[in-house]
Design an enzyme around this catalytic site. Structure first.
Site, short mmCIF file in Angstrom:
data_model
loop_
_atom_site.label_atom_id
_atom_site.label_comp_id
_atom_site.label_asym_id
_atom_site.label_seq_id
_atom_site.Cartn_x
_atom_site.Cartn_y
_atom_site.Cartn_z
N LYS A 120 0.86 -1.19 0.00
CA LYS A 120 0.00 0.00 0.00
C LYS A 120 0.89 1.23 0.00
O LYS A 120 1.81 1.34 0.81
CB LYS A 120 -0.89 0.03 1.24
CG LYS A 120 -2.17 -0.79 1.13
CD LYS A 120 -2.97 -0.61 2.40
CE LYS A 120 -4.29 -1.35 2.32
NZ LYS A 120 -5.25 -0.68 1.43
N ASP B 121 -13.02 0.45 9.63
CA ASP B 121 -13.62 0.31 8.29
C ASP B 121 -14.00 -1.15 8.05
O ASP B 121 -13.62 -1.75 7.04
CB ASP B 121 -12.62 0.79 7.24
CG ASP B 121 -13.27 0.96 5.86
OD1 ASP B 121 -14.52 1.10 5.80
OD2 ASP B 121 -12.55 0.95 4.85
#
Length: 852
Positions: free
Chosen positions: A720, A811
């Site tokens: 990422k 999330d």
């Protein structure tokens, strides 16, 4: 030939007889046809047979079959219960037409799939229809308004989609409606506020949206309503306070905002109220004290502020009070300790201050107390264990002081966490009186007097951590490894001395952390008994002797840190053959000889081997060069020349890099942080695996671009890319380190990160097996579904209860649940939302204090 003719005519006669009998017995005929068209792999319907000679006197043969209920004369089928018979396939509706007198149909807990047959809605005498825990899909069929006598409809846990069936509201006798656990979408129909007799309404766990209709307040007969775990808009309608018979209300995990309506205090028969995991704010209404029957109140995981109302003194029936994960403050009212039935109090991760109520535990049988991650001071209440049932006491990350004397006779304890406080004195726990204790964390305090020697009597102990008590002293108890269930033993930075005790019977030990002590002696060869050992850290002690080859041969060993000791001899070659080893650190010892040539060991990086002058081989200096040049007595001048040349070269290279740094700024200064599971690569190793830093796909600032990379040892990782400002780097990198320290079988591993002042690459395990969103509509057996749910729950529990500070996932959604090769669920992207808030400087007040 005559015999064949005789057999033929007999079979023909028998077949004709059966046909005649079935013609007079349409119920049995329909059930046999149904049986022939469904899947019965476990032969649960084996007794569905027509007896030889038929059934005389006009009775229905099926009345003697399992799951079939008839009237008193056995002439009419009135009930069909096929629950839990492991049946599967599509359910054909055409065979149900004959059951016109059927009042009870139960096909729950099977694996029926496909569309639900609407023909069943023609059975106008049905009173109860239970199709729960199957896998029916598609829209819920129309026509159910024809079941005007229906009292019970249970369709829980299927795969229905589309809108909720509006015509259900026309069923004037319906008392129980359960449509939870499917994929219904859209809003709750406002017509659902006009049921005449409804007592139980369960719509939770769907994809419902829109606003909760205020018309639900008209349901004056409903006693139990669950409509949470959907994604609504807006507020809790105040009209729900008109549901005068309501005893149980659950709207948790529903994306609701605004304040809690004080009108809910009109629900004077309410026993349980669950509003957790929403976006509710404001104060807790003091008027809730009017709900005298209230037993369970859970308002956790919201943005509620202010103190706990003093008026809660009136809630004499309260057993559960959960206010964790909010923005509440003030002190805990003394009246909370006076509640006679209170057994569970969760107020962790708030801003509470002051001391806990002195009488807490004295007036009720307290079972579970979690006050962690606040700013409490003072000591543990003296009667905290007076009720004799306290099994979980969680108090970490506060400012508590004093000793643990009030816990000395707390024999019911199963889990104790008081880390990250300022407790002092000797550890008073009498382990012989703690038969059920499994988890103890006393780390980051000021304890003295050593680890109690009777710890070996805690036969159920699995986790023990007393690290970072610098004045603890003492020795490692001799019998510690004999604990039959012990998995984790951590006592680093405790000024422990003495030798490592023999590793007898350490069958279950996974982790040993004893770094930064004053231990001496050798590592016992009996460590070979620790066949499950995954990590051992003995760094920064005074240990001597050779590194035992038995340690290198352990089948599950992943991390070995023996740095900063006085070990001698060579590195056992068995380390290079390990299939599980990810990190070996023997730096700063007296190790000699050549580093084994296996690629695994050479990939560990120089930092794993430096500080051993007699050690050579990649990634250190070449053994042949050292012997050929520097090892000869006759070339002292050559040594001097080489050293001078090396100094000049180093000076020139350093000057060049300094000029580059001045020209380009610090953006090019890359650093690498590796966590457990990733060899000690350098930043250059990682960057080269991307081919170049420019080969990453172009992304806008602060996005979470994802790509795949193969590191030098062949490890495939998911990468990422994030961008940050230099002023945010320190806080963000510290939180990434916290994320990287989180290790659980249901969490994806953050292996490390490579960063400079403007950019970072986060390296995760690469799992190509997809996520829950991709597989959510795949047919799965109940065991698999259960395993997935439990795995997700265990991962969240670890983040919230075992990480310090706690990490909020932030999330949680189906795309962030990924699977390993064994289809074990792993939570991905945990903490990432908070990380991005840190980078943007938009951290909410409730998390900025606790870094969660």
């Amino acid at each position: 030939m005559e015999i064949l003719h005789w057999l033929f005519f007999n079979l023909l006669f028998f077949s004709m007889l059966i046909s005649v009998l079935l013609a007079n017995d349409p119920y049995s005929d329909a059930l046999l046809r149904l049986k022939s068209e469904i899947i019965d792999d476990f032969n649960s319907l084996d007794d569905w047979l027509i007896p030889p000679g038929g059934n005389p006197s006009g009775k229905v043969s099926a009345c003697s079959w399992s799951g079939v209920k008839c009237n008193e004369n056995s002439t009419i089928v009135i009930g069909l219960n096929l629950s839990m018979k492991n049946l599967a396939g599509n359910l054909p509706g055409k065979h149900f037409g004959v059951f016109t007198e059927l009042v009870d149909l139960n096909i729950s807990l099977n694996s029926f799939s496909g569309e639900f047959p609407g023909e069943i809605f023609n059975l106008s005498n049905l009173i109860s229809l239970d199709i729960s825990r199957n896998n029916f899909s598609g829209d819920f069929p129309g026509g159910i308004s024809g079941l005007q006598n229906l009292v019970v409809l249970d369709a829980f846990s299927n795969s229905f989609s589309g809108s909720l069936p509006v015509e259900l509201s026309e069923l004037k006798f319906l008392k129980i409606l359960n449509l939870a656990g499917s994929y219904f979408n859209g809003p709750i129909p406002s017509a659902y506020g006009y049921f005449k007799s409804l007592e139980f309404l369960h719509l939770a766990g769907n994809f419902l949206s829109g606003k909760i209709p205020p018309e639900l307040g008209n349901l004056k007969t409903v006693k139990h309503m669950e409509i949470g775990y959907n994604s609504y808009e807006g507020i809790i309608p105040w009209e729900l306070g008109n549901m005068s018979e309501l005893q149980y209300l659950d709207i948790a995990g529903a994306n609701l905002s605004g304040s809690i309506p004080r009108h809910l205090s009109n629900l004077t028969k309410l026993e349980s109220l669950f509003l957790f995991r929403n976006n509710l704010n404001g104060l807790i209404p003091w008027e809730f004290s009017r709900i005298l029957p209230l037993t369970n109140l859970d308002l956790s995981d919201n943005f509620i502020s202010g103190p706990i109302p003093e008026s809660f003194a009136e809630l004499k029936n309260l057993r559960l009070l959960s206010l964790m994960y909010n923005e509440m403050n003030g002190t805990v009212p003394e009246v909370i300790a006076e509640l006679p039935l209170l057994d569970t109090l969760f107020i962790w991760n708030n801003f509470f201050t002051g001391s806990l109520p002195r009488n807490l535990g004295k007036n009720s049988k307290l079972r579970w107390l979690d006050v962690s991650t606040n700013s409490f001071i003072g000591s543990i209440p003296p009667d905290i264990c007076a009720g004799g049932e306290l099994f979980k006491l969680i108090m970490f990350s506060n400012k508590f002081t004093g000793n643990l004397s009030s816990l000395s006779n707390c024999s019911s304890l199963v889990r104790l966490r008081v880390e990250d406080n300022s407790f002092s004195g000797e550890i008073p726990l009498k382990f012989s009186h703690l038969p059920d204790i499994t988890y103890i964390d006393l780390s980051r305090n000021r304890f003295t007097g050593g680890i109690p020697s009777d710890i070996s009597q805690a036969s159920n102990l699995q986790y023990f951590n007393v690290s970072n008590n610098p004045e603890l002293g003492g020795i490692v108890p001799p019998q510690i490894w004999s604990l039959p269930l012990l998995q984790n033993f951590s006592a680093s930075f405790c000024n422990i001395s003495g030798n490592l005790p023999p590793f007898k019977n350490c069958k279950s030990v996974l982790v040993v952390e004893l770094q930064m002590n004053n231990m001496s002696g050798a590592v016992p060869q009996s460590i070979s008994n620790c066949q499950e050992l995954e990590m051992i850290n003995l760094g920064s002690n005074k240990l001597i002797g050779h590194i035992p080859k038995e340690l290198a041969s352990l089948p599950s060993i992943g991390v070995v840190d023996l740095s900063c000791n006085n070990f001698s001899g060579s590195i056992p070659a068995e380390f290079g053959k390990s299939s599980s080893l990810s990190l070996l650190n023997v730096s700063f010892n007296d190790i000699s000889g050549a580093i084994p040539s296996e690629k695994l060991l050479q990939s560990m990086g120089r930092s794993s081997y430096v500080g051993n002058p007699k050690l050579c081989g990649a990634p250190l200096k070449s053994c042949s060069n050292s012997m050929a040049i520097l090892g000869r007595k006759s070339n002292g001048k050559l040594k001097l020349v080489l050293l001078l040349c090396a100094a000049v070269v180093i000076f020139i290279v350093a000057s060049v890099f300094w000029l580059i740094y001045l020209r380009k700024g610090s953006k090019g200064q890359w650093k690498m942080e590796s966590f457990i599971g990733l060899p000690q690569f350098t930043a250059n190793d990682v960057l080269r695996s991307f081919n170049s830093t420019d080969s990453m796909e172009e992304v806008p600032p602060l996005s979470a671009a994802v790509c795949k990379a193969v590191l030098p040892t062949g490890i495939t990782v998911m990468v990422k890319k994030i961008e940050w400002e230099p002023k945010r780097m320190k806080a963000a990198s510290e939180f990434i380190t916290q994320m990287g320290s989180a290790r659980h079988k249901n969490l994806i591993r953050l292996l490390g990160f490579c960063y400079n002042k403007h950019l970072a690459y986060l390296l995760y395990d690469y799992l190509p097996n997809g996520n829950l969103a991709e597989k959510v509509r795949m047919r799965r057996d109940w065991e698999t579904k259960y395993r997935i749910i439990i795995g997700i729950a265990k991962g969240l529990c670890f983040l919230h209860h075992d990480c310090n500070p706690a990490i909020s996932h932030g999330d949680l959604k189906s795309t962030n649940v990924v699977f390993d090769d064994n289809f074990e669920p792993l939570l991905a992207d945990f903490g990432f939302k908070y990380l991005m808030q840190l980078i943007k400087g938009t951290v909410p007040a409730t998390t900025s204090k606790t870094e969660t």
